[in-house]
Enzyme design. Structure first.
Site, PDB file in Angstrom:
ATOM      1  CD  GLU A  99       0.078   1.909  -1.411  1.00  0.00           C
ATOM      2  OE1 GLU A  99       0.369   2.950  -0.790  1.00  0.00           O
ATOM      3  OE2 GLU A  99      -0.675   1.024  -0.942  1.00  0.00           O
ATOM      4  CG  ASN A 101      -5.650   5.646  -0.058  1.00  0.00           C
ATOM      5  OD1 ASN A 101      -6.275   4.634  -0.351  1.00  0.00           O
ATOM      6  ND2 ASN A 101      -4.817   5.679   0.966  1.00  0.00           N
ATOM      7  CD  GLU A 102      -6.642   3.676   3.953  1.00  0.00           C
ATOM      8  OE1 GLU A 102      -5.647   4.049   4.611  1.00  0.00           O
ATOM      9  OE2 GLU A 102      -6.936   2.483   3.800  1.00  0.00           O
ATOM     10  CE1 TYR A 114      -5.808  -4.540   3.291  1.00  0.00           C
ATOM     11  CE2 TYR A 114      -6.400  -2.458   4.328  1.00  0.00           C
ATOM     12  CZ  TYR A 114      -5.912  -3.158   3.249  1.00  0.00           C
ATOM     13  OH  TYR A 114      -5.531  -2.484   2.115  1.00  0.00           O
ATOM     14  CD  GLU A 128      -6.393   0.251   0.496  1.00  0.00           C
ATOM     15  OE1 GLU A 128      -5.980  -0.239   1.574  1.00  0.00           O
ATOM     16  OE2 GLU A 128      -6.048   1.367   0.071  1.00  0.00           O
TER      17      GLU A 128
END
Length: 517
Positions: free
Chosen positions: A43, A188-189, A260, A308
């Site tokens: 990114e 994205n998200e 995460y 991710e």
């Protein structure tokens, strides 16, 4: 047999050896290995691109400005698919800014990370970098501030051979051959309030469906990824997937997952069991996707793109001021330095992705260089491996053929977050074409050695060709700029293979890998 249930009692106990057993059978095959499971992510964030993969003044830089020492480490890491250019960054990105003569490219503010984007690296340069690293480019389109028209323009510029306005522009920009990008992320998200252009599941589902339909009208062979939840803790988790897929199911091929993990409040025991949350995440999304499949009476089974995943000390970064309004070029952001414990959890997460490879068809380690990354660099200086580099590189190299899910019998220990957790986790792979197999193991105990006896007779294995372990007496040991080789793989010493039984002793808080032939 159950291990001691509190950190205090584990610390006080004398070291012991706990037995565990496993059986590996070819009949317990999960899926053939798709190399996309070993993908990564670049990114435009912090020093991932600038001062990471790209540094024109570096002694190893090529004519494009890419650091060839980093290229060699990426090849050693074994990442196969690279998701690009974001991430939060993509939701405000104008892809046109990154093509054409470099001296004419506009400098922009990146609102996602409050930095200055010079656009010196864009699609064509990054595609050339992917070729250097033997990786496949996986592109994301901006559905935050842009939409269908821009996605189609980017697709035409990137993939159409010649003869149209945008394909001819690509040729004029110095890239005669099309990039032939197969896999595309639709934003994205978009469930996250932090995302530029954040929208409801209803609105995103409709936009994703329209964008996917248009892109597949241009090329029906594309593989498209709809945005799933940004994490299992999101208040809309599950419901977001259901609503989005009820609109877009027949138009997309994957739903994304992001997760995460970090150690919190000194609770190492719960942290070592983080893969249990990833397993819950996967099972929930699979159940939701299959619910929509049956509701729509579809014949298609959707796969997951876990595009991710990593260890990320997000709490500490949120408390810092590294993302601020100074508007700098390539600021030092999210540069976590990983410990042995982090690498053990990391390796276990990768094992969990393999164990679910029948539904997780693609995955992207986020990210690749400097930013929560397995590779670190210094401007004008060295590039080195973080502790998390080792489980990824070994697994990517040894895992071949198909994934096998072992039947494991072992003790458990109590965690504050996940309840009872198994002390050992195991996954295996085997390649019938070469006769090579691999076994990957984690010992989650903080004090006790595990002696694991594994029945591998069904693999016809007769010899252990490699035996690696990641372990250190100091579970918080790290590789740093001033001590880049503090942590590395060690040879696993106590291994035997006799009469179809593989016996291995696993040190506390360790990740291990064995190759069999």
């Amino acid at each position: 047999m159950t291990a001691t249930s509190t950190a205090a009692s584990e610390t006080a106990a004398a070291p012991t050896t706990i037995p565990a057993t496993a059986v590996i059978s070819r009949a317990a095959a999960v899926a053939p290995i798709d190399r996309r499971i070993f993908g990564s992510f670049v990114e435009h964030l912090g020093r991932c691109v600038y001062d990471g993969i790209y540094e024109p003044g570096h002694p190893t830089a090529n004519e494009d400005g890419f650091r060839l020492d980093v290229v060699e480490l990426v090849k050693e890491l074994g990442s196969t698919t690279i998701r690009y250019p974001g991430g939060n960054f993509v939701s405000g990105y104008r892809w046109e800014d990154g093509v054409g003569p470099r001296e004419q490219r506009p400098v922009r503010r990146d609102l996602a990370w409050h930095a200055i984007e010079t656009n010196q690296v864009g699609l064509n340069e990054f595609a050339r970098w992917c070729k250097l690293t033997n990786s496949e480019l996986m592109m994301a389109v901006n559905l935050g501030t842009r939409g269908i028209e821009e996605a189609l323009d980017l697709l035409e510029y990137a993939n159409h051979p010649s003869g149209t306005a945008l394909s001819e522009k690509r040729i004029a920009d110095g890239t005669p051959e099309p990039h032939n990008i197969r896999m595309w992320c639709l934003g994205n998200e978009m469930d996250g309030p932090w995302q530029i252009g954040h929208m409801s599941a209803e609105n995103y589902g409709r936009l994703a469906a329209r964008t996917a339909s248009a892109m597949k009208t241009a090329d029906s062979s594309l593989e498209l990824v709809a945005c799933g939840s940004s994490g299992s803790a999101m208040p809309t988790f599950g419901e977001w997937e259901r609503v989005v897929l009820e609109h877009s199911y027949e138009h997309v091929d994957y739903i994304s997952c992001h997760a995460y993990y970090q150690e919190r409040n000194g609770d190492l025991g719960s942290y070592l069991a983080s893969s249990l949350d990833m397993q819950y995440f996967i099972e929930t999304v699979v159940a939701t996707a299959d619910h929509v499949k049956h509701k729509l009476r579809s014949s298609k089974t959707l796969k997951l793109s876990f595009d991710e995943w990593n260890i990320w000390y997000l709490d500490e970064h949120r408390a810092s001021d590294e993302v601020n309004d100074e508007w700098r070029v390539a600021p030092r952001q999210l540069e976590d330095v990983y410990s042995v414990a982090d690498a053990v959890v990391f390796g276990n997460l990768l094992m969990t992705l393999l164990k679910n490879h029948d539904r997780v068809g693609s995955a992207s380690l986020a990210q690749l260089v400097n930013v929560i990354a397995p590779i670190m660099t210094e401007p004008g200086g060295d590039a080195w491996r973080q502790t998390t580099f080792f489980p990824f590189s070994v697994t990517s190299r040894l895992a071949r053929g198909e994934v096998l899910l072992p039947r494991v019998s072992c003790g458990t220990y109590s965690t504050a977050v996940y309840g009872e957790a198994p002390l050992v986790d195991v996954v295996a792979t085997t390649d019938s074409a070469t006769g090579a197999s691999a076994v990957f193991l984690v010992n989650r105990s903080q004090t006790e050695t595990l002696e694991v006896s594994i029945d591998v007779s069904d693999l016809d294995a007769t010899v252990v060709t490699e035996a690696h372990t990641l372990h250190d007496e100091d579970v918080y040991a790290k590789n740093t700029r001033t001590d880049q080789g503090r942590v590395s793989l060690k040879e696993l010493q106590e291994v035997s293979l006799q009469d179809g039984v593989l016996t291995v002793r696993l040190a506390p808080v360790s990740w291990s890998a064995l190759a069999l032939a």
